[in-house]
Design a protein around this motif. Structure first.
Motif, mmCIF file in Angstrom:
data_model
loop_
_atom_site.group_PDB
_atom_site.id
_atom_site.type_symbol
_atom_site.label_atom_id
_atom_site.label_comp_id
_atom_site.label_asym_id
_atom_site.label_seq_id
_atom_site.Cartn_x
_atom_site.Cartn_y
_atom_site.Cartn_z
ATOM 1 N N ILE A 92 -50.392 -28.348 32.646
ATOM 2 C CA ILE A 92 -49.679 -27.161 32.167
ATOM 3 C C ILE A 92 -48.389 -27.574 31.460
ATOM 4 N N ALA A 93 -47.684 -28.558 32.001
ATOM 5 C CA ALA A 93 -46.463 -29.044 31.348
ATOM 6 C C ALA A 93 -46.772 -29.585 29.956
ATOM 7 N N GLY A 94 -47.879 -30.327 29.828
ATOM 8 C CA GLY A 94 -48.261 -30.823 28.515
ATOM 9 C C GLY A 94 -48.654 -29.709 27.572
ATOM 10 N N ALA A 95 -49.339 -28.688 28.106
ATOM 11 C CA ALA A 95 -49.719 -27.556 27.259
ATOM 12 C C ALA A 95 -48.493 -26.811 26.749
ATOM 13 N N VAL A 96 -47.488 -26.652 27.606
ATOM 14 C CA VAL A 96 -46.248 -25.984 27.186
ATOM 15 C C VAL A 96 -45.537 -26.803 26.119
ATOM 16 N N ASP A 97 -45.433 -28.096 26.349
ATOM 17 C CA ASP A 97 -44.779 -28.966 25.365
ATOM 18 C C ASP A 97 -45.554 -28.972 24.048
ATOM 19 N N HIS A 98 -46.888 -29.038 24.137
ATOM 20 C CA HIS A 98 -47.732 -29.062 22.946
ATOM 21 C C HIS A 98 -47.618 -27.756 22.165
ATOM 22 N N SER A 99 -47.435 -26.642 22.880
ATOM 23 C CA SER A 99 -47.392 -25.339 22.236
ATOM 24 C C SER A 99 -46.020 -25.001 21.687
ATOM 25 N N THR A 100 -44.958 -25.352 22.429
ATOM 26 C CA THR A 100 -43.610 -24.926 22.033
ATOM 27 C C THR A 100 -42.791 -26.019 21.365
ATOM 28 N N GLY A 101 -43.168 -27.292 21.586
ATOM 29 C CA GLY A 101 -42.401 -28.389 21.005
ATOM 30 C C GLY A 101 -41.237 -28.842 21.858
ATOM 31 N N THR A 102 -41.103 -28.363 23.079
ATOM 32 C CA THR A 102 -40.040 -28.804 23.968
ATOM 33 C C THR A 102 -40.539 -28.785 25.403
ATOM 34 N N LYS A 103 -39.995 -29.682 26.215
ATOM 35 C CA LYS A 103 -40.327 -29.698 27.641
ATOM 36 C C LYS A 103 -39.091 -29.535 28.507
ATOM 37 N N GLU A 104 -37.979 -29.109 27.909
ATOM 38 C CA GLU A 104 -36.752 -28.838 28.652
ATOM 39 C C GLU A 104 -36.794 -27.405 29.188
ATOM 40 N N VAL A 105 -36.708 -27.263 30.496
ATOM 41 C CA VAL A 105 -36.822 -25.939 31.111
ATOM 42 C C VAL A 105 -35.740 -24.970 30.632
ATOM 43 N N PRO A 106 -34.466 -25.365 30.478
ATOM 44 C CA PRO A 106 -33.463 -24.402 29.989
ATOM 45 C C PRO A 106 -33.755 -23.839 28.602
ATOM 46 N N GLU A 107 -34.611 -24.516 27.831
ATOM 47 C CA GLU A 107 -34.951 -24.038 26.500
ATOM 48 C C GLU A 107 -36.204 -23.176 26.491
ATOM 49 N N LEU A 108 -36.796 -22.961 27.661
ATOM 50 C CA LEU A 108 -38.049 -22.216 27.756
ATOM 51 C C LEU A 108 -37.842 -20.903 28.500
ATOM 52 N N GLY A 109 -38.713 -19.937 28.205
ATOM 53 C CA GLY A 109 -38.668 -18.656 28.905
ATOM 54 C C GLY A 109 -39.548 -17.621 28.226
ATOM 55 N N GLY A 110 -40.086 -16.702 29.019
ATOM 56 C CA GLY A 110 -40.861 -15.601 28.481
ATOM 57 C C GLY A 110 -42.173 -15.988 27.838
ATOM 58 N N LEU A 111 -42.806 -17.056 28.264
ATOM 59 C CA LEU A 111 -44.040 -17.520 27.630
ATOM 60 C C LEU A 111 -45.288 -16.844 28.193
ATOM 61 N N ARG A 112 -45.149 -15.968 29.180
ATOM 62 C CA ARG A 112 -46.339 -15.424 29.835
ATOM 63 C C ARG A 112 -47.172 -14.567 28.885
ATOM 64 N N LYS A 113 -46.551 -13.899 27.902
ATOM 65 C CA LYS A 113 -47.310 -13.057 26.974
ATOM 66 C C LYS A 113 -48.049 -13.895 25.939
ATOM 67 N N ALA A 114 -47.409 -14.953 25.464
ATOM 68 C CA ALA A 114 -48.056 -15.818 24.476
ATOM 69 C C ALA A 114 -49.064 -16.767 25.125
ATOM 70 N N MET A 115 -48.865 -17.111 26.403
ATOM 71 C CA MET A 115 -49.731 -18.065 27.100
ATOM 72 C C MET A 115 -50.120 -17.484 28.462
ATOM 73 N N PRO A 116 -50.892 -16.404 28.492
ATOM 74 C CA PRO A 116 -51.175 -15.728 29.773
ATOM 75 C C PRO A 116 -51.999 -16.568 30.737
ATOM 76 N N ILE A 117 -53.018 -17.272 30.237
ATOM 77 C CA ILE A 117 -53.864 -18.076 31.132
ATOM 78 C C ILE A 117 -53.061 -19.237 31.701
ATOM 79 N N THR A 118 -52.281 -19.890 30.856
ATOM 80 C CA THR A 118 -51.439 -20.996 31.315
ATOM 81 C C THR A 118 -50.445 -20.505 32.353
#
Length: 803
Positions: free
Chosen positions: A340-366
């Motif tokens: 899942i961490a790799g999928a988030v990084d692959h999809s958003t281009g970042t793996k820093e948690v402070p730079e991430l948020g609100g991805l449940r609508k764009a990535m519901p299964i993940t």
């Protein structure tokens, strides 16, 4: 079973050829191998439920009594299922994650070899084969961590992991040798029955410490923990496989495998809980101060590895069951979360948690898979991770030694672990949508298959724990305990002390998650102390090793052949001489009996040696050394060794001829030794020669074993069909040695042929060095040229005098 292990290496060798045929679908094809192996291993489930141990043996090196033996029992079955099932999802995941990468086929090759090495490790019965596969996992993980070799961080992390794990492997090898000496066998199944003998042996503690050194470095126990988070420089498929089912659990597997024979002692029950609990807390503490999602998960793996080591050290039946359950639960949720961490990084281009948020609508299964796996990491119902954590706390409460220490660190780690789970599974997917380098989108199905299935299994085993208990946990726990255990796993055990501790940890963990930013700012004051931790010690050790290498190169390897020989001979003389005179009683009752012709040869040898050491002429020195060689040949002949004598004559004749042809064109010595240097060299030579003479004279009167000559005489004709005993020894009994000598002679012949036939003036493309060694016809020098040749100069007198 041998084919099941070796199939990974075979397919790895075929990968470059298959890549040109299947291209981007190669990952799907390769994933069929671990999937097929998983089905094949699952076919042994009835035998595992019956408590059987399946042994497959194949004679590997019969002459050395080494066999390739594989054993499938409850523990190895659990590991084999995790390696193959998760491995099939990792290959599918990598086919999409690294899609289009120019070195993808190289990645598949190394990952297949890594999978096969880990399978061989967990299935091996022989300590020798286990160690071979152990080192193969270190080498292949080094290649995987440094896969992005153009990045300095990847190369640095790969080298760090290799040095630490291979260094621990050397300690492991020493421990295995001592363990085999104590138990009288390299077979693990045999050693498991020798527990009382092993634990009462004087070498037990030394063997245990060496084995723990190998296991602790491999499984990143404190203070060797720092290499594991740094290994996050590897691609995410590697991280997922490394942390969930393979290499980092190899050390834990070794401890679990040897627990019936090594466990239960005071040393075992003190060292393992101490380091395990410390590693568990350090991993949780360091994880919550990190911001990268992969680093958070890596440190949570440290927490899990410390927990497993702690449970093995406690050693009760409850601890063994908790060990198997925690191992299974961690593998499921950690494999899912890394993917899942790799999928988030692959999809958003970042793996820093402070730079991430609100991805449940764009990535519901993940997001759903992350939430379920995160609940299991936090140890909340109804996930299997909750059952494993409850059993862990129950086992810790049963511990006798270090009870207060382990209980405090276990509860504190549980609190921090809940906060880590919240940071990983909630913060990236809930809250306000943040702008990222790439537009978020759901990953393709190859990247989702693994997280969905593994998270689903965490939920299924949590709702129906009896399936996990009977199918996987019971057999593994029984193997670790060394006796059959009855396993009954339940989601609800009623209100008890472990549940109360879980509720307390949940409250504090939720508070830490809510105030995560404040927590990180608060503990930032510890950064200077953390910077001086074990990793800083590692870098100081490496710097010291480099400086030591520079010093010894400057002092010992300074290019002086005289210095090399002096150091080697004096070291030999001092060490052997000290041992001879300090530890053995000398008897000086030798009777020296010489005949006149033997004295003549000895005098000739001594005189020629003196001339060779004192002459100022190269040719004179060569001629004197030739006399020494021929005198030695006479000694061989006089004492009934005509074959050695003939060999000595041939070698001396050829050596003198070649040296004369070369040195004939050179001027006299440019410089001579000083009197001090000659005195030093004479002292070294006399001491070494005197010691060798003394050793030879002592050896004549010592016979530790019966003479082998009688065996050779009796068996030369019946076994080798030859009456010439010397020929039989060379051709049959020392066949490999003779083959090596033939190869050396053939190689020398090719070199001589090249020097003779390749002339630069006739073959412009020939090797210049080979041509330069072809000497011109010697000419008779006049008195004037001879005088000129005596001129002391650093430069050659003419072109012909250069070599």
């Amino acid at each position: 079973m041998q084919l099941a292990v070796l199939s990974g290496f075979l397919l790895a060798a075929l990968t470059p050829f298959l890549s040109s045929v299947f291209h981007q679908r190669l990952g799907w094809l390769i994933a069929l191998l671990p999937a097929g192996l998983a089905i094949w291993f699952a076919s042994f489930l009835p035998q595992m439920l019956a408590g059987e141990v399946i042994i497959h043996e194949w004679a590997w090196i019969p002459g050395l009594d080494i066999s390739l033996t594989f054993v499938l029992d409850g523990l190895s079955f659990l590991f084999a299922m995790l390696i193959t099932v998760i491995g099939s999802f990792v290959f599918l995941y990598a086919s999409e994650y690294l899609k289009g990468h120019q070195d993808l086929h190289r990645f598949y090759m190394v990952l297949l070899a890594f999978m096969a090495s880990m399978l061989g490790l967990v299935l091996s019965d022989s300590l020798i084969t286990l160690f071979v596969f152990w080192e193969l996992t270190s080498i292949t993980s080094y290649l995987l961590i440094g896969f992005n070799h153009h990045e300095a961080s990847a190369r640095k992390a790969a080298l760090q992991g290799l040095i630490i794990t291979v260094g621990g492997g050397l300690a492991l090898l020493a421990g295995m040798v001592m363990l085999a000496m104590i138990g009288g066998s390299y077979s693990i199944q045999t050693l498991l029955t020798q527990g009382e003998v092993i634990q009462n042996h004087p070498l037990y503690l030394a063997a245990l410490l060496c084995l723990l050194g190998g296991a602790f470095t491999k499984s990143a126990q404190f203070p060797f923990h720092f290499w594991l988070p740094n290994a996050m420089a590897a691609p995410t498929p590697v991280s997922s496989y490394l942390h969930s089912a393979t290499m980092v659990k190899a050390g834990v597997y070794l401890l679990a495998r040897l627990s019936p024979s090594l466990g239960g002692t005071e040393a075992w029950q003190f060292i393992l809980p101490l380091f395990g609990a410390t590693t568990m807390f350090v991993g949780a503490f360091m994880g919550l101060r990190s911001t990268g999602i992969k680093k958070l998960l890596a440190y949570s793996t440290l927490m899990a590895l410390g927990t497993l080591t702690l449970l093995l050290g406690i050693g009760t039946e409850t601890a063994m069951i908790a060990f198997a359950a925690f191992l299974l639960g961690h593998s499921l949720y950690k494999g899912a979360l890394f993917m899942i961490a790799g999928a988030v990084d692959h999809s958003t281009g970042t793996k820093e948690v402070p730079e991430l948020g609100g991805l449940r609508k764009a990535m519901p299964i993940t997001a759903a898979a992350a939430f379920i796996a995160g609940l299991s990491l936090a140890g909340l119902p109804p996930l299997f991770g909750f059952i494993a954590k409850e059993m862990m706390l129950e086992a810790v409460l049963e511990g006798s030694q270090l009870l207060t220490y382990t209980l405090i660190l276990a509860v504190a780690s549980a609190m921090l672990g809940i906060a880590i789970a919240g940071v990983v599974a909630i913060k990236p997917f809930f809250g306000e949508l943040k702008k990222t380098p790439h537009t978020p989108h759901e990953a393709h199905w190859p990247m989702l298959a693994g997280p969905v299935v593994l998270a689903g299994l965490s939920l299924f085993f949590g709702l129906f724990p009896q399936f996990a208990g009977s199918l996987l946990v019971q057999g593994a726990a029984s193997s670790v305990a060394g006796q059959p255990l009855e396993v009954s796993l339940y989601l609800w055990h009623g209100v008890n002390l472990p549940l109360i501790l879980s509720i307390c940890s949940l409250i504090v963990g939720a508070l830490l998650f809510w105030r995560w930013d404040a927590y990180r700012r608060l503990i930032a004051v510890l950064d200077p102390m953390i910077a001086r931790g074990p990793e800083a010690g590692y870098f100081k050790f490496m710097d010291g090793m480099v400086k030591t290498a520079e010093w010894q190169t400057r002092v010992l390897q300074n290019g002086s052949m005289r210095n090399y020989l002096s150091v080697i001979l004096m070291s030999f003389t001092l060490l052997v001489g000290y041992t001879l005179f300090a530890r053995y009683q000398m008897h000086w009752n030798w009777v020296l009996d010489f005949q006149w012709h033997e004295l003549i040869i000895a005098g000739l040898l001594i005189a020629a040696t003196f001339i060779a050491c004192s002459t100022r002429s190269r040719l004179g020195a060569v001629a004197a050394m030739g006399v020494v060689g021929f005198a030695v040949a006479l000694i061989f002949i006089l004492f009934s060794a005509p074959d050695l004598g003939i060999t000595q004559v041939l070698v001396e004749t050829l050596t003198v001829m070649l040296l004369v042809l070369v040195l004939f064109r050179l001027p006299s010595f440019v410089s001579l030794s000083t009197p001090m240097q000659r005195a030093r060299d004479i002292g070294v030579a006399l001491l070494t020669g005197g010691l060798m003479t003394l050793l030879i004279m002592i050896t004549i009167d010592v016979q530790l074993f019966p003479s082998i000559s009688e065996y050779m005489v009796a068996n030369s004709q019946p076994l080798a069909y030859g009456r010439n005993i010397v020929n039989v020894i060379l051709v049959d009994y020392r066949a490999l040695d003779t083959l090596g000598e033939i190869f050396v002679l053939a190689l020398a012949a090719l070199g001589v042929y090249a020097m003779i036939k390749l002339h630069p003036e006739t073959d412009p493309g020939a090797n210049t060095l080979a041509g330069s060694l072809v000497l011109p016809e010697p000419k008779i020098e006049t008195q004037q040229s001879s005088a000129a040749a005596q001129t002391v100069s650093a430069e050659p007198a003419s072109k012909e005098s250069a070599v």
